[in-house]
Motif scaffolding. Sequence first.
Motif, PDB file in Angstrom:
ATOM      1  N   GLU A 164      11.058  17.769  31.454  1.00  0.00           N
ATOM      2  CA  GLU A 164      11.609  16.716  31.060  1.00  0.00           C
ATOM      3  C   GLU A 164      12.507  15.872  31.417  1.00  0.00           C
ATOM      4  OE1 GLU A 164      10.692  17.875  26.825  1.00  0.00           O
ATOM      5  OE2 GLU A 164      13.132  18.428  26.611  1.00  0.00           O
ATOM      6  N   PHE A 165      12.272  14.593  31.590  1.00  0.00           N
ATOM      7  CA  PHE A 165      13.662  13.290  31.476  1.00  0.00           C
ATOM      8  C   PHE A 165      14.100  13.213  30.129  1.00  0.00           C
ATOM      9  CE2 PHE A 165      12.689  15.500  35.497  1.00  0.00           C
ATOM     10  CZ  PHE A 165      13.275  15.959  36.311  1.00  0.00           C
ATOM     11  N   GLY A 166      14.591  12.660  30.306  1.00  0.00           N
ATOM     12  CA  GLY A 166      15.021  11.582  28.520  1.00  0.00           C
ATOM     13  C   GLY A 166      15.839  12.357  27.853  1.00  0.00           C
ATOM     14  N   GLN A 167      16.122  11.457  26.879  1.00  0.00           N
ATOM     15  CA  GLN A 167      15.994  11.658  25.487  1.00  0.00           C
ATOM     16  C   GLN A 167      15.648  11.687  23.800  1.00  0.00           C
ATOM     17  OE1 GLN A 167      20.174   9.686  24.511  1.00  0.00           O
ATOM     18  NE2 GLN A 167      21.099  10.627  26.495  1.00  0.00           N
ATOM     19  N   SER A 168      15.322  10.406  23.350  1.00  0.00           N
ATOM     20  CA  SER A 168      14.336  10.645  22.384  1.00  0.00           C
ATOM     21  C   SER A 168      12.996  10.506  23.061  1.00  0.00           C
ATOM     22  CB  SER A 168      14.677   9.290  21.455  1.00  0.00           C
ATOM     23  OG  SER A 168      15.176   7.951  22.123  1.00  0.00           O
ATOM     24  N   ILE A 169      13.086  10.035  24.249  1.00  0.00           N
ATOM     25  CA  ILE A 169      11.403   9.246  24.369  1.00  0.00           C
ATOM     26  C   ILE A 169      11.578  10.235  26.432  1.00  0.00           C
ATOM     27  CG2 ILE A 169       9.593   7.928  25.600  1.00  0.00           C
ATOM     28  CD1 ILE A 169      10.645   5.666  23.464  1.00  0.00           C
ATOM     29  N   CYS A 170      10.675  11.115  26.585  1.00  0.00           N
ATOM     30  CA  CYS A 170      10.796  11.908  27.488  1.00  0.00           C
ATOM     31  C   CYS A 170       9.849  12.046  28.087  1.00  0.00           C
ATOM     32  CB  CYS A 170      11.114  13.313  27.317  1.00  0.00           C
ATOM     33  SG  CYS A 170      12.731  13.686  26.478  1.00  0.00           S
ATOM     34  N   GLY A 171       9.788  11.643  29.366  1.00  0.00           N
ATOM     35  CA  GLY A 171       9.225  12.105  30.283  1.00  0.00           C
ATOM     36  C   GLY A 171       8.772  13.134  31.029  1.00  0.00           C
ATOM     37  N   PHE A 172       7.008  13.700  31.306  1.00  0.00           N
ATOM     38  CA  PHE A 172       7.574  15.183  31.598  1.00  0.00           C
ATOM     39  C   PHE A 172       6.242  16.028  32.252  1.00  0.00           C
ATOM     40  CE2 PHE A 172       4.993  15.208  27.731  1.00  0.00           C
ATOM     41  CZ  PHE A 172       4.115  15.743  27.846  1.00  0.00           C
ATOM     42  N   ALA A 173       7.006  16.998  33.233  1.00  0.00           N
ATOM     43  CA  ALA A 173       5.423  16.995  34.388  1.00  0.00           C
ATOM     44  C   ALA A 173       5.059  19.165  33.541  1.00  0.00           C
ATOM     45  CB  ALA A 173       5.671  16.926  35.107  1.00  0.00           C
ATOM     46  N   GLU A 174       4.803  19.721  34.389  1.00  0.00           N
ATOM     47  CA  GLU A 174       4.417  20.994  33.919  1.00  0.00           C
ATOM     48  C   GLU A 174       3.000  21.225  34.855  1.00  0.00           C
ATOM     49  OE1 GLU A 174       4.407  20.031  28.706  1.00  0.00           O
ATOM     50  OE2 GLU A 174       3.092  21.727  29.411  1.00  0.00           O
ATOM     51  N   LEU A 175       3.173  22.787  35.230  1.00  0.00           N
ATOM     52  CA  LEU A 175       2.885  23.663  35.857  1.00  0.00           C
ATOM     53  C   LEU A 175       3.066  24.989  35.097  1.00  0.00           C
ATOM     54  CD1 LEU A 175       4.708  23.496  39.157  1.00  0.00           C
ATOM     55  CD2 LEU A 175       2.448  22.580  39.393  1.00  0.00           C
ATOM     56  N   GLY A 176       1.146  25.677  35.640  1.00  0.00           N
ATOM     57  CA  GLY A 176       0.532  26.490  34.263  1.00  0.00           C
ATOM     58  C   GLY A 176      -0.598  26.493  35.196  1.00  0.00           C
ATOM     59  N   PHE A 177      -1.138  27.232  33.620  1.00  0.00           N
ATOM     60  CA  PHE A 177      -2.714  27.348  34.104  1.00  0.00           C
ATOM     61  C   PHE A 177      -3.668  27.225  32.523  1.00  0.00           C
ATOM     62  CE2 PHE A 177      -6.927  29.684  34.290  1.00  0.00           C
ATOM     63  CZ  PHE A 177      -7.599  29.485  35.381  1.00  0.00           C
ATOM     64  N   GLY A 178      -4.322  26.794  32.748  1.00  0.00           N
ATOM     65  CA  GLY A 178      -4.741  26.690  30.843  1.00  0.00           C
ATOM     66  C   GLY A 178      -6.040  25.557  31.016  1.00  0.00           C
ATOM     67  N   GLU A 179      -6.056  25.023  29.727  1.00  0.00           N
ATOM     68  CA  GLU A 179      -6.850  24.214  28.669  1.00  0.00           C
ATOM     69  C   GLU A 179      -6.396  22.483  28.869  1.00  0.00           C
ATOM     70  OE1 GLU A 179     -10.687  22.829  28.876  1.00  0.00           O
ATOM     71  OE2 GLU A 179      -9.879  24.227  29.336  1.00  0.00           O
ATOM     72  N   GLN A 180      -5.373  22.325  29.124  1.00  0.00           N
ATOM     73  CA  GLN A 180      -4.497  21.259  29.471  1.00  0.00           C
ATOM     74  C   GLN A 180      -4.374  21.157  30.606  1.00  0.00           C
ATOM     75  OE1 GLN A 180      -1.042  22.329  27.265  1.00  0.00           O
ATOM     76  NE2 GLN A 180      -0.943  19.815  26.566  1.00  0.00           N
ATOM     77  N   GLY A 181      -4.757  21.988  32.453  1.00  0.00           N
ATOM     78  CA  GLY A 181      -4.429  22.110  32.908  1.00  0.00           C
ATOM     79  C   GLY A 181      -3.769  22.586  33.950  1.00  0.00           C
ATOM     80  N   ALA A 182      -3.761  22.953  35.401  1.00  0.00           N
ATOM     81  CA  ALA A 182      -2.821  23.087  36.339  1.00  0.00           C
ATOM     82  C   ALA A 182      -1.950  23.210  36.319  1.00  0.00           C
ATOM     83  CB  ALA A 182      -3.698  24.244  37.476  1.00  0.00           C
ATOM     84  N   VAL A 183      -1.819  21.393  36.352  1.00  0.00           N
ATOM     85  CA  VAL A 183      -0.533  20.963  36.618  1.00  0.00           C
ATOM     86  C   VAL A 183      -0.755  19.321  35.476  1.00  0.00           C
ATOM     87  CG1 VAL A 183       0.203  20.783  38.552  1.00  0.00           C
ATOM     88  CG2 VAL A 183      -1.766  19.493  38.551  1.00  0.00           C
ATOM     89  N   LEU A 184       0.207  19.022  35.033  1.00  0.00           N
ATOM     90  CA  LEU A 184       0.261  17.937  33.532  1.00  0.00           C
ATOM     91  C   LEU A 184       1.589  16.983  34.009  1.00  0.00           C
ATOM     92  CD1 LEU A 184       1.252  18.429  30.402  1.00  0.00           C
ATOM     93  CD2 LEU A 184      -0.178  20.753  31.657  1.00  0.00           C
TER      94      LEU A 184
END
Length: 191
Positions: A164-184
Amino acid sequence: MMTLMAAMLLCGTMNAQDNQHEIAVTYGAGTTTDFVDGWGKVGALMFTGGHSTFENEKHFGPISAEYFYRISPVVGVGVIGAYEKTTEDAFEGGSKAGDVKRSDITIMPAVKFNWLRKKNWGMYSKIGIGVTFETRKETDDTKNTSKSDNSTMFNFQATALGVEFGQSICGFAELGFGEQGAVLAGIRYKF
């Protein structure tokens, strides 16, 4: 539940200035229900020798919302809700035979581990375990019939790496596996 209790014990006592709330909205790709549905289609192709196929897929989601409450500088507990919808045409012998509509709503209690935190960025992992409520409607144009099916299944989200990048408002990206997605990716507000 045992993971949550162990995390709380490892992190020590709560400090009022460390407590914070986080809400986020995400959009991802490659969910567990997509994975299971894809293998079902492969099975149908093999079983029918390619006679039955699915085409013209329209897909929305998964879109999800998260809430986490940080109980220590490292650990946050919360809940994840996700929604996904798919529609596609069913073909038999090259002719359209009907359509399939599927929608999934998932609810998962979750734990987030902020293992690297700097002023303007951080890295984390998270795990959520819960249930998906699926509604599936199949229409058969050749017989002029339709059938609906509701099912409930175990589901999860395991994010190996989130940035994640930012302080109180952050943009973020994730890698994993599950019902939110493998990438999100998404946006988070901390308060």
